[in-house]
Every structure is written in C-alpha cells, then in structure tokens.
Design a protein around this motif. Structure first.
Motif, PDB file in Angstrom:
ATOM      1  N   MET A 196      18.540 -46.630   6.666  1.00  0.00           N
ATOM      2  CA  MET A 196      17.135 -46.278   6.866  1.00  0.00           C
ATOM      3  C   MET A 196      16.823 -46.348   8.347  1.00  0.00           C
ATOM      4  N   ARG A 197      16.311 -45.251   8.894  1.00  0.00           N
ATOM      5  CA  ARG A 197      16.059 -45.217  10.343  1.00  0.00           C
ATOM      6  C   ARG A 197      14.642 -44.747  10.636  1.00  0.00           C
ATOM      7  N   THR A 198      13.944 -45.485  11.498  1.00  0.00           N
ATOM      8  CA  THR A 198      12.666 -44.989  12.015  1.00  0.00           C
ATOM      9  C   THR A 198      12.863 -44.694  13.503  1.00  0.00           C
ATOM     10  N   PHE A 199      11.926 -43.949  14.088  1.00  0.00           N
ATOM     11  CA  PHE A 199      12.141 -43.445  15.436  1.00  0.00           C
ATOM     12  C   PHE A 199      10.948 -43.699  16.343  1.00  0.00           C
ATOM     13  N   SER A 200      11.255 -43.895  17.635  1.00  0.00           N
ATOM     14  CA  SER A 200      10.192 -44.185  18.594  1.00  0.00           C
ATOM     15  C   SER A 200       9.537 -42.912  19.122  1.00  0.00           C
ATOM     16  N   SER A 201      10.191 -41.767  18.958  1.00  0.00           N
ATOM     17  CA  SER A 201       9.560 -40.535  19.439  1.00  0.00           C
ATOM     18  C   SER A 201       9.872 -39.370  18.512  1.00  0.00           C
ATOM     19  N   VAL A 202       8.999 -38.368  18.544  1.00  0.00           N
ATOM     20  CA  VAL A 202       9.158 -37.183  17.705  1.00  0.00           C
ATOM     21  C   VAL A 202      10.488 -36.490  18.030  1.00  0.00           C
ATOM     22  N   ALA A 203      10.795 -36.376  19.310  1.00  0.00           N
ATOM     23  CA  ALA A 203      12.013 -35.663  19.722  1.00  0.00           C
ATOM     24  C   ALA A 203      13.262 -36.335  19.164  1.00  0.00           C
ATOM     25  N   LYS A 204      13.311 -37.669  19.264  1.00  0.00           N
ATOM     26  CA  LYS A 204      14.484 -38.399  18.748  1.00  0.00           C
ATOM     27  C   LYS A 204      14.604 -38.228  17.235  1.00  0.00           C
ATOM     28  N   GLY A 205      13.448 -38.315  16.569  1.00  0.00           N
ATOM     29  CA  GLY A 205      13.438 -38.173  15.110  1.00  0.00           C
ATOM     30  C   GLY A 205      13.886 -36.798  14.666  1.00  0.00           C
ATOM     31  N   ALA A 206      13.480 -35.770  15.422  1.00  0.00           N
ATOM     32  CA  ALA A 206      13.834 -34.405  15.055  1.00  0.00           C
ATOM     33  C   ALA A 206      15.326 -34.150  15.276  1.00  0.00           C
ATOM     34  N   SER A 207      15.857 -34.626  16.399  1.00  0.00           N
ATOM     35  CA  SER A 207      17.267 -34.343  16.667  1.00  0.00           C
ATOM     36  C   SER A 207      18.166 -35.149  15.728  1.00  0.00           C
ATOM     37  N   ALA A 208      17.730 -36.354  15.355  1.00  0.00           N
ATOM     38  CA  ALA A 208      18.520 -37.145  14.400  1.00  0.00           C
ATOM     39  C   ALA A 208      18.611 -36.408  13.060  1.00  0.00           C
ATOM     40  N   LEU A 209      17.488 -35.835  12.634  1.00  0.00           N
ATOM     41  CA  LEU A 209      17.481 -35.097  11.366  1.00  0.00           C
ATOM     42  C   LEU A 209      18.420 -33.889  11.444  1.00  0.00           C
ATOM     43  N   ASP A 210      18.323 -33.143  12.536  1.00  0.00           N
ATOM     44  CA  ASP A 210      19.168 -31.957  12.687  1.00  0.00           C
ATOM     45  C   ASP A 210      20.654 -32.318  12.692  1.00  0.00           C
ATOM     46  N   ASN A 211      20.993 -33.427  13.367  1.00  0.00           N
ATOM     47  CA  ASN A 211      22.399 -33.856  13.404  1.00  0.00           C
ATOM     48  C   ASN A 211      22.906 -34.222  12.015  1.00  0.00           C
ATOM     49  N   LEU A 212      22.059 -34.922  11.247  1.00  0.00           N
ATOM     50  CA  LEU A 212      22.461 -35.306   9.890  1.00  0.00           C
ATOM     51  C   LEU A 212      22.678 -34.070   9.026  1.00  0.00           C
ATOM     52  N   LEU A 213      21.803 -33.081   9.183  1.00  0.00           N
ATOM     53  CA  LEU A 213      21.943 -31.850   8.395  1.00  0.00           C
ATOM     54  C   LEU A 213      23.218 -31.107   8.776  1.00  0.00           C
ATOM     55  N   LEU A 214      23.543 -31.102  10.075  1.00  0.00           N
ATOM     56  CA  LEU A 214      24.779 -30.442  10.532  1.00  0.00           C
ATOM     57  C   LEU A 214      26.011 -31.106   9.921  1.00  0.00           C
ATOM     58  N   ARG A 215      25.897 -32.423   9.706  1.00  0.00           N
ATOM     59  CA  ARG A 215      27.006 -33.167   9.093  1.00  0.00           C
ATOM     60  C   ARG A 215      27.106 -32.896   7.593  1.00  0.00           C
ATOM     61  N   GLY A 216      26.120 -32.162   7.053  1.00  0.00           N
ATOM     62  CA  GLY A 216      26.143 -31.842   5.626  1.00  0.00           C
ATOM     63  C   GLY A 216      25.454 -32.875   4.757  1.00  0.00           C
ATOM     64  N   GLU A 217      24.705 -33.753   5.397  1.00  0.00           N
ATOM     65  CA  GLU A 217      23.999 -34.814   4.661  1.00  0.00           C
ATOM     66  C   GLU A 217      22.701 -34.250   4.063  1.00  0.00           C
ATOM     67  N   ILE A 218      22.290 -34.737   2.871  1.00  0.00           N
ATOM     68  CA  ILE A 218      20.920 -34.479   2.429  1.00  0.00           C
ATOM     69  C   ILE A 218      20.128 -35.735   2.784  1.00  0.00           C
ATOM     70  N   VAL A 219      18.932 -35.554   3.329  1.00  0.00           N
ATOM     71  CA  VAL A 219      18.248 -36.667   3.968  1.00  0.00           C
ATOM     72  C   VAL A 219      16.871 -36.897   3.364  1.00  0.00           C
ATOM     73  N   GLY A 220      16.594 -38.130   2.974  1.00  0.00           N
ATOM     74  CA  GLY A 220      15.262 -38.490   2.494  1.00  0.00           C
ATOM     75  C   GLY A 220      14.341 -38.682   3.682  1.00  0.00           C
ATOM     76  N   ALA A 221      13.078 -38.287   3.533  1.00  0.00           N
ATOM     77  CA  ALA A 221      12.120 -38.458   4.626  1.00  0.00           C
ATOM     78  C   ALA A 221      10.776 -38.891   4.069  1.00  0.00           C
ATOM     79  N   GLN A 222      10.104 -39.770   4.828  1.00  0.00           N
ATOM     80  CA  GLN A 222       8.741 -40.166   4.457  1.00  0.00           C
ATOM     81  C   GLN A 222       7.759 -39.327   5.264  1.00  0.00           C
ATOM     82  N   THR A 223       6.741 -38.793   4.584  1.00  0.00           N
ATOM     83  CA  THR A 223       5.828 -37.861   5.237  1.00  0.00           C
ATOM     84  C   THR A 223       4.386 -38.090   4.788  1.00  0.00           C
ATOM     85  N   SER A 224       3.473 -37.435   5.489  1.00  0.00           N
ATOM     86  CA  SER A 224       2.079 -37.433   5.056  1.00  0.00           C
ATOM     87  C   SER A 224       1.781 -36.140   4.299  1.00  0.00           C
ATOM     88  N   VAL A 225       1.211 -36.291   3.122  1.00  0.00           N
ATOM     89  CA  VAL A 225       0.888 -35.145   2.271  1.00  0.00           C
ATOM     90  C   VAL A 225      -0.020 -34.147   2.996  1.00  0.00           C
TER      91      VAL A 225
END
Lengths: 138, 336
Positions: free
Chosen positions: B82-111
């Motif tokens: 479980m990872r949280t992020f200090s900035s939008v940019a870091k959070g976005a690139s972490a997600l993209d990297n995980l997707l490139l690795r073929g991971e499916i990723v859970g995310a918490q969001t605001s409706v």
C-alpha cells in the motif's frame, strides 16, 4: 430478500445504471441480482440532492443581495459546505468566512483564489461571478 | 506480482470488497465478494454522533474504509503493498510504472471527481475504491466494481480524484498484492473470523458500536420529534442512504454477510452456519422494512404525522433479532 422481490423500479438517480444486490433464488441460494433501483433509495437520494440545491439557491439570492461573495454560492453549487471546503483548501473556517465577505473577496490575490479554484474544480472567471439567472433565479 | 492472465471485470455490490475479490481472482485465489467481506470481518454497525459528514452524524453498517484490505491481509495471509504519495506527479508516475509492469492496481478516489459517475451519484465521498488495469492514450482503463461494465477515465480526472484533500483523503493511495496464497485453510480461518466479528457486534465496550450502537440510534430517532422537522427528515434520509444507497448489496451489508455465512456453511459442511445465514437474511428483510418506513416518514407533509417512537420500536426489534444471530454464531463456532 428473494431474487424475484429485488426492486426493479428504474429509479432516476441511477441514470440507467444498475446496482448489484444479494438475494436468494428459489432454492434459497444466494445470487447476485442486477437492480434498476428501489423507490426508497430514490426518495433518500433525491431528498439529499434537493437539500444541496436549496442551499445553492438560497446562497445565490444572498450573493445577489450583496450579503456574501460569489464564493458562497459556488461552495454549495459544488456540493460542499464550510467544513468540506475548509478541508479541501486547507484554509481555516474563519479565514473562509472572511473571504465570504464581498469587499474582502474582491481584493483576494490570485494565489489565494487559485486554492479555491483548485478545490472547487472551476475557473477563476467562474468563481468570481454568478451563472445566469435561469437556473438559480427562482 | 504481476498477473499473467487477462483481467476480468465483474459487477459487485460494494467497492472495497469488490476490488479485493476481483484482485484475488486475478491472482488465482477464487474468493467471491461475500467471502472477501466475511473473511475480512467487515460487518459492523456504528453510530457516531460527534463525527459529522456533510453535516450529518456518521452512521456506518461496515467497518472503516481500508478495513477490508487490512482485515483480509491479517486473516488469510495475503501481503498487500500500500503506497501513498506526497505529490500528484509521483503518484501518477508510480501508477503508470505499475501498469507497464502488467500489474492491476487498486486506487482510493473521491466519487465527486470521477466523470463516469452520473451527476445524481456524485457526492464528496473520498474513500471509493476501484481498479486501474490499463492505460490507452489519455485515458485510464478502470474496473469500478459497482458499475456493470468497465469504464474509462481521463488521466487528469483520475489524478484529481486520487488527490483530493479532506476527511479520509486518499493521498493517491495505490495497492496491489505482493503475495497471494494458492489456498486457504478454511476450517481454521472461518470459525475464527466469524467468532471475532460476532463478538465485536455483541460485546462492544462503547455504546456507539455494534448492537449497542443500533439501540443508541433507535433512541436518537425516538427523540427527533423535538428537533426541527427539516433536520429530522434529512437525518432519516441519511440513514437510508448509508444503508441502501452507498452500495451495500441491500440491508446495509446484512445480505452480503448472510451470503458469506451460506458459503461458509457449505465449505465446512456446517448446518448451523446455514441456519444462521437464513436468520440473518430475515434480519436483512427487517432492515429493508425499516428503510421503507423511513422513506414514508421523509414524504410526510407534517411532523405530527411522523410516528418517531414507532420507528424507534421497529429499529429496536431489528437490533434484538440481529443480536440473536450473533449469539447463535458464537454458540456454533465456539469460543476461539
């Protein structure tokens, strides 16, 4: 609840979506049933939406009357209240209350306005004005 | 651990249990949504008058957000990153990297900031869970378990939804499994989690949780006559929304848990669990009757025509019947 008793009332607040419900089939076994909604839920959702709209309309009139700055209207229009806006912007409530005064709001530097436009997801142009009367002038 | 199979979306009742069920299945552990919910020990009731959400006191039919992820981790031996992020940019690139690795990723969001939600369902609720399973052009491919079909969400909008501030702020939370066991020792796990959950409902030290919480809410309703009528009605509507609208599978998760008990009874060949499932289904039906009574009260023209004491009595009956289910469960699965 039995599967054939799962309400299918096509409620407006689902906007043609369906929700998954758990209900038992004729053998008593649980299954997932897609539901088009239950009137009871629709009543509750609509009540909450109507309350948000009521607050926005009231705020609209008060802004027109010069009691508050446009921020007051946009806060409610974006389905927030003082507490939510305070948490979303990081401003203390007393500071937002100050910004709700028209004279103070009109002098706000761009830097502070940006915190509001970011939290509310609207442009500075929108934030500093009221939308046309048709929707809120009732 | 990247899955090697194509991801399959499915429609669930609730976001967090739905996400975890889809994720476990993707990684080869076949757990239904009710099994995820039950094994995490997520059934609860809480009425916390001094915590306000959108001006209304907190009423919850399940444990805290993230409790399903954490409960599952604790009870069945999966390991989640479980990872949280200090900035939008870091959070976005972490997600993209995980997707490139073929991971499916859970995310918490605001409706509120997810554009595929219809206007009528968009409220400021910051603990909505979904799975991101791909990226195409400027869109993320989203499996939102409370929707029938997979969705697409523009990159900018998902970033906004992941990084809202406020109560239960997601701080860009991403999660994915690092270890998933190939099987679970159900004969040991199921009795333990059921006993723990039943105890939590019956024997809370505080009057705002479990069966005592239901009774406290009932007393509060009985006193609403003295309050402003508009507030009283909004309060009743708020209860209905927490019980039915937020994606509970009906009756504030009681039907999901009954489904779990049924599945558990079949796995362990334990008829008492199947009986308890039927009892809980009936309790769920009573919760639905209660919701119906609340909806009628909301529609009443005058305060005098709302019988608040009658609503209180009904809810107290529900509390009695529900307590009976937990006592039976404790008698069945023993004192672990």
């Amino acid at each position: 609840m039995e599967a054939n008793n799962v309400p299918q009332q096509n409620i407006s607040t689902y906007a043609n979506n369906k929700k998954a419900m758990y209900a038992t089939n004729e053998n008593g076994k649980y299954t997932v049933v897609s539901s088009t909604g239950w009137e009871v839920e629709e009543i509750a959702t609509k009540q909450a939406l109507a309350e948000l709209e009521r607050l926005a309309e009231k705020a609209y009139r008060q802004v027109v009357a010069g009691e508050f700055s446009p921020l007051y209207f946009h806060m409610y229009e974006r389905r927030m209240d003082l507490q939510t806006l305070s948490q979303a912007t990081g401003f203390f409530k007393w500071r937002i209350r100050r910004h709700l005064k028209p004279a103070i709001f009109s002098r706000l530097p761009t830097r502070l306005l940006a915190r509001y436009t970011e939290a509310l997801g609207i442009s500075a142009e929108t934030l500093c004005n009221l939308p046309p009367l048709e929707k809120y002038g009732r | 651990m990247a899955g090697n199979r194509k991801f399959i979306h499915d429609h669930s009742a609730h976001c967090e249990s739905g996400v975890m069920s889809l994720m476990m299945r993707h990684h080869g552990l076949d757990l239904s949504e009710p099994m995820v919910f039950g094994l995490a020990g997520a059934l609860m009731f809480a009425y916390i008058p001094f915590v306000k959400l959108g001006g209304m006191p907190l009423v919850a039919y399940r444990s805290m957000p993230r409790a399903i992820i954490k409960g599952l981790q604790k009870n069945i031996g999966i390991t989640m990153k479980m990872r949280t992020f200090s900035s939008v940019a870091k959070g976005a690139s972490a997600l993209d990297n995980l997707l490139l690795r073929g991971e499916i990723v859970g995310a918490q969001t605001s409706v509120f900031w997810l554009p595929y939600f219809p206007e009528e369902m968009r409220f400021h609720f910051n603990a909505h869970n979904l799975i991101v399973y791909g990226k195409e052009d400027k869109d993320y491919l989203i499996s939102d378990p409370v929707f029938e079909n997979p969705m697409r969400c523009p990159v900018k909008d998902l970033e906004k939804a992941r990084f809202v501030k406020g109560v239960m702020a997601p701080k860009g939370l991403l999660y994915y499994p690092q270890h998933v066991p190939s099987s679970i020792d159900f004969s040991e796990t199921i009795p333990r989690v059921i006993a723990k959950n039943a105890k939590a409902m019956l024997k809370t030290p505080v009057p705002i949780a479990g069966i005592r919480g239901i009774r406290m809410l009932a007393r509060t309703i009985g006193r609403l006559q003295r309050k402003d009528l508009r507030y009283a009605k909004l309060f009743l509507g708020h209860i209905v929304r927490m019980q039915e609208e937020i994606g509970t599978g009906g009756a504030g998760f009681r039907f999901i848990y009954a489904s779990f008990l049924q599945e558990a009874g079949a796995i362990l060949h334990n008829a008492a669990l199947t009986d308890a499932s039927e009892m809980l289904t009936q309790v769920g039906d009573q919760w639905r009757e209660f919701a119906l009574m609340l909806a009628r009260a909301i529609r009443a023209k005058t305060g005098a025509s709302i019988d608040f004491v009658n609503l209180q009595t009904k809810l107290e009956t529900v509390a009695d019947a529900e307590a009976e289910v937990y006592r039976k469960l404790l008698g069945t699965v023993g004192r672990t």
